[in-house]
Structure formats: C-alpha cells, structure tokens
Design an enzyme around this catalytic site. Structure first.
Site, mmCIF file in Angstrom:
data_model
loop_
_atom_site.group_PDB
_atom_site.id
_atom_site.type_symbol
_atom_site.label_atom_id
_atom_site.label_comp_id
_atom_site.label_asym_id
_atom_site.label_seq_id
_atom_site.Cartn_x
_atom_site.Cartn_y
_atom_site.Cartn_z
ATOM 1 N N ASN A 11 0.869 -1.176 0.000
ATOM 2 C CA ASN A 11 0.000 0.000 0.000
ATOM 3 C C ASN A 11 0.904 1.224 0.000
ATOM 4 O O ASN A 11 1.468 1.566 1.033
ATOM 5 C CB ASN A 11 -0.890 -0.051 1.255
ATOM 6 C CG ASN A 11 -1.721 1.203 1.429
ATOM 7 O OD1 ASN A 11 -1.809 2.031 0.527
ATOM 8 N ND2 ASN A 11 -2.338 1.337 2.600
ATOM 9 N N TRP A 12 1.029 1.837 -1.161
ATOM 10 C CA TRP A 12 1.953 2.968 -1.275
ATOM 11 C C TRP A 12 1.367 4.251 -0.677
ATOM 12 O O TRP A 12 2.058 5.254 -0.601
ATOM 13 C CB TRP A 12 2.352 3.178 -2.739
ATOM 14 C CG TRP A 12 3.440 2.240 -3.193
ATOM 15 C CD1 TRP A 12 3.834 1.078 -2.571
ATOM 16 C CD2 TRP A 12 4.280 2.384 -4.349
ATOM 17 N NE1 TRP A 12 4.864 0.501 -3.267
ATOM 18 C CE2 TRP A 12 5.163 1.278 -4.369
ATOM 19 C CE3 TRP A 12 4.370 3.323 -5.373
ATOM 20 C CZ2 TRP A 12 6.116 1.094 -5.367
ATOM 21 C CZ3 TRP A 12 5.321 3.149 -6.366
ATOM 22 C CH2 TRP A 12 6.188 2.042 -6.362
ATOM 23 N N LYS A 13 0.068 4.234 -0.335
ATOM 24 C CA LYS A 13 -0.593 5.430 0.225
ATOM 25 C C LYS A 13 -0.333 6.618 -0.712
ATOM 26 O O LYS A 13 -0.256 6.424 -1.922
ATOM 27 C CB LYS A 13 -0.119 5.671 1.659
ATOM 28 C CG LYS A 13 -0.258 4.406 2.513
ATOM 29 C CD LYS A 13 -0.102 4.624 3.978
ATOM 30 C CE LYS A 13 -0.274 3.287 4.689
ATOM 31 N NZ LYS A 13 -0.264 3.431 6.150
ATOM 32 N N HIS A 95 -9.641 1.069 4.520
ATOM 33 C CA HIS A 95 -8.409 1.262 5.303
ATOM 34 C C HIS A 95 -8.718 2.212 6.459
ATOM 35 O O HIS A 95 -9.534 3.121 6.325
ATOM 36 C CB HIS A 95 -7.319 1.838 4.391
ATOM 37 C CG HIS A 95 -5.974 1.847 5.043
ATOM 38 N ND1 HIS A 95 -5.621 2.787 5.985
ATOM 39 C CD2 HIS A 95 -4.904 1.020 4.913
ATOM 40 C CE1 HIS A 95 -4.393 2.532 6.401
ATOM 41 N NE2 HIS A 95 -3.937 1.459 5.770
ATOM 42 N N GLU A 97 -7.176 4.651 7.537
ATOM 43 C CA GLU A 97 -6.955 6.062 7.202
ATOM 44 C C GLU A 97 -8.151 6.634 6.446
ATOM 45 O O GLU A 97 -8.349 7.853 6.432
ATOM 46 C CB GLU A 97 -5.646 6.211 6.403
ATOM 47 C CG GLU A 97 -4.432 6.015 7.313
ATOM 48 C CD GLU A 97 -3.177 5.518 6.626
ATOM 49 O OE1 GLU A 97 -3.067 5.609 5.400
ATOM 50 O OE2 GLU A 97 -2.289 5.014 7.361
ATOM 51 N N GLU A 165 -5.649 -4.887 10.395
ATOM 52 C CA GLU A 165 -4.631 -3.866 10.658
ATOM 53 C C GLU A 165 -4.973 -3.126 11.939
ATOM 54 O O GLU A 165 -5.812 -2.209 11.924
ATOM 55 C CB GLU A 165 -4.577 -2.865 9.502
ATOM 56 C CG GLU A 165 -4.227 -3.494 8.171
ATOM 57 C CD GLU A 165 -3.651 -2.458 7.220
ATOM 58 O OE1 GLU A 165 -2.509 -2.638 6.809
ATOM 59 O OE2 GLU A 165 -4.341 -1.474 6.927
ATOM 60 N N GLY A 171 2.298 2.194 10.783
ATOM 61 C CA GLY A 171 3.295 3.250 10.673
ATOM 62 C C GLY A 171 3.985 3.600 11.979
ATOM 63 O O GLY A 171 4.676 4.610 12.064
ATOM 64 N N SER A 210 3.132 -2.200 10.367
ATOM 65 C CA SER A 210 4.566 -2.289 10.669
ATOM 66 C C SER A 210 5.181 -3.638 10.320
ATOM 67 O O SER A 210 6.060 -4.130 11.033
ATOM 68 C CB SER A 210 4.825 -1.934 12.140
ATOM 69 O OG SER A 210 4.441 -0.590 12.405
ATOM 70 N N GLY A 231 2.668 -1.165 4.263
ATOM 71 C CA GLY A 231 2.735 0.251 3.909
ATOM 72 C C GLY A 231 4.165 0.672 3.641
ATOM 73 O O GLY A 231 4.738 0.395 2.578
ATOM 74 N N GLY A 232 4.783 1.312 4.623
ATOM 75 C CA GLY A 232 6.119 1.896 4.460
ATOM 76 C C GLY A 232 7.141 0.974 3.821
ATOM 77 O O GLY A 232 7.907 1.389 2.935
HETATM 78 P P1 PGA Z 1 2.698 0.239 7.614
HETATM 79 O O1 PGA Z 1 1.221 0.496 6.990
HETATM 80 O O2 PGA Z 1 3.202 -1.056 7.045
HETATM 81 O O3 PGA Z 1 3.493 1.416 7.175
HETATM 82 O O4 PGA Z 1 2.516 0.165 9.106
HETATM 83 C C1 PGA Z 1 0.346 -0.578 6.783
HETATM 84 C C2 PGA Z 1 -0.938 -0.062 6.169
HETATM 85 O O5 PGA Z 1 -1.417 1.012 6.553
HETATM 86 O O6 PGA Z 1 -1.532 -0.728 5.294
#
Ligand code: PGA
Length: 247
Positions: A11-13, A95, A97, A165, A171, A210, A231-232
């Site tokens: 997930n590149w956001k 998600h 977010e 999640e 994050g 994470s 994500g990251g």
């Molecule tokens: P993260 O994000 O791996 O940076 O914690 C995961 C996500 O939000 O899908």
C-alpha cells in the site's frame, strides 16, 4: 479444503510519482517465483502506468479506494470501473486512514465492496481496532463487528481478502504479539465461516501494521495469517522483497 493462496500487497498510500516506477519494476523482477500472489497498490494516477510497466510480470496492480457508485457527480472520486479500466485487479477498501480521515462507516465500506465486485476488481477489506479499544478489551468485538458490517453477502463465491490492521500498529513500528495476531485472525476466520460457510475458508486474512523484513517470517507463518498488507516497507524494492521472500 486447501489453504487460501497467500497475498502480499503493498500500500503505497500518497507516495510515489512516475520516478517510482523503476522501484515497481525491481519488485516485479525480484518477486518472480514468489510463494504467493504479490500486488502493489500505488496512488490512482500511477495505476495505468504501473500496470503497463509490470505487464508480463506476475505482480498485480491495485487501487487504494473506490467510490460506491459506478459513475456520477462525485468530484475528485474514482470508481471501481475506472480502476479496472486503468489496469487494477484489486482494491484496498475501508483502510483505517479512510475510516478515520473520511468517516467511512461499515455500510460505506460494504457499498464500496459491492461496487468493486460489479467492476470485477477483487476487494481487500480492512478492519482493525484502535489502541483505546484494545486497552478496553474490545478488540475482538470491534474487529468481528467490522467484518460482519463491511463484507456484503454478494462476496459469496467471489475472490476477496480481509486485512487485519490494528490502527495503533500502522506506521508506528509497534506490532501485536503473535498470540494477539492469531487470536484476532482466528476470530475473523470464524466470522467469515459464519457469513459465507465453506467459502469463508478460502479468503486469505492478511496482517498489516509495521510489517518489515525482520518480522515478516514470524508473522506470515502465524496461524490463519494468509499474507500481509504492507505500507512503508513496500516503497523500497529491497524491503518489500525481503517480506515477499519470507512467505
Ligand atoms: P505500515 O502500513 O506497514 O506502514 O505500518 C500498513 C498499512 O497502513 O496498510
């Protein structure tokens, strides 16, 4: 019943421009022969170019959100049909977010999931508790409630996945313990079987929050963990490939 095919989705956001397509190509090269399906979900404007750049590879391209309607007066939004047209095969929905930042309720996520199915785009439906909810002992109730509310009956017989999640693990570098992850994943599986009978056994349940090369093997081999939403660590080929190789 065979175990669900694992899925590792990046997930590149809101990260990445055309300059990042080289990173996607490096991921696709390194992911050849992966022990599961691999997807990258870049910002919507990159989907088409990434799908073209990765054509012929086994890595799928996905979206990060889709509207619940197929078309119409929704300034700034993108429909699932448009994602499919651009080359997306999957889409992340609900998600945290989006749930937190855009007040997406379970009903909205369920409507978006129906829209994805109409467009032939495979949904990855996200659920997860906040730290306050976990501390109050409500994690299982919150997560299974989100699964019931966000996964519409139309998913019966369709390919989909659920991503667990924990909001507090996204994050932050924090992750739940393995028993905590397994407890929630087993509860999600039981809920899926309640909702979809045997078909509920076929959907992979991804863990997200994470995930890094250093913790991926332990997480990916935990009971009822069928992959990861990353994500990251999906932004850099080296990190993402380290996770993919841990499958
Ligand atoms: P993260 O994000 O791996 O940076 O914690 C995961 C996500 O939000 O899908």
């Amino acid at each position: 019943m065979t175990a669900p095919t694992p899925l590792i989705a990046g997930n590149w956001k809101m990260n990445g421009t055309a300059a990042a397509l080289g990173e996607a190509k490096a991921i696709a090269e390194g992911a050849a022969g992966a022990a599961g399906r691999v997807a990258i979900c870049p910002p919507a404007v990159l989907i088409h170019r990434m799908a073209e750049a990765l054509a012929g590879s086994s890595v799928l391209v996905g979206g990060q959100d889709a509207h619940w309607e197929d078309a119409g007066a929704f300034t700034g939004d993108t429909s699932a049909e448009m994602l499919a047209d651009a080359g997306a095969k999957l889409v992340i929905l609900g998600h945290s977010e989006r749930r937190d930042g855009y007040r997406e309720t379970d009903d909205i996520v369920a409507a978006k999931t129906r829209a994805a199915l109409r467009a032939g785009v495979e949904p990855i439906v996200c659920v997860g508790e906040t730290l306050a909810q976990r501390k109050a002992g409500e994690a299982l109730a919150v997560v299974t409630g989100q699964v019931r509310g966000s996964l519409p009956a139309e998913l019966a017989g369709q390919a989909f996945s659920v991503a667990y999640e924990p909001v507090w693990a996204i994050g932050t570098g924090l992750t739940p313990t393995m028993p905590e992850i397994e407890e929630v994943h087993r509860a999600i599986r039981a809920t899926l079987v309640e909702q979809f009978d045997d078909h509920g056994k076929t959907a992979p349940i991804l863990y997200g929050g994470s995930v890094k090369p250093g913790n991926a093997a332990e997480i990916l081999h935990a009971d009822e963990v069928g992959g990861a939403l990353v994500g990251g660590a999906s932004l850099k080929a080296e990190d993402f490939l380290g996770i993919i190789r841990a499958l």
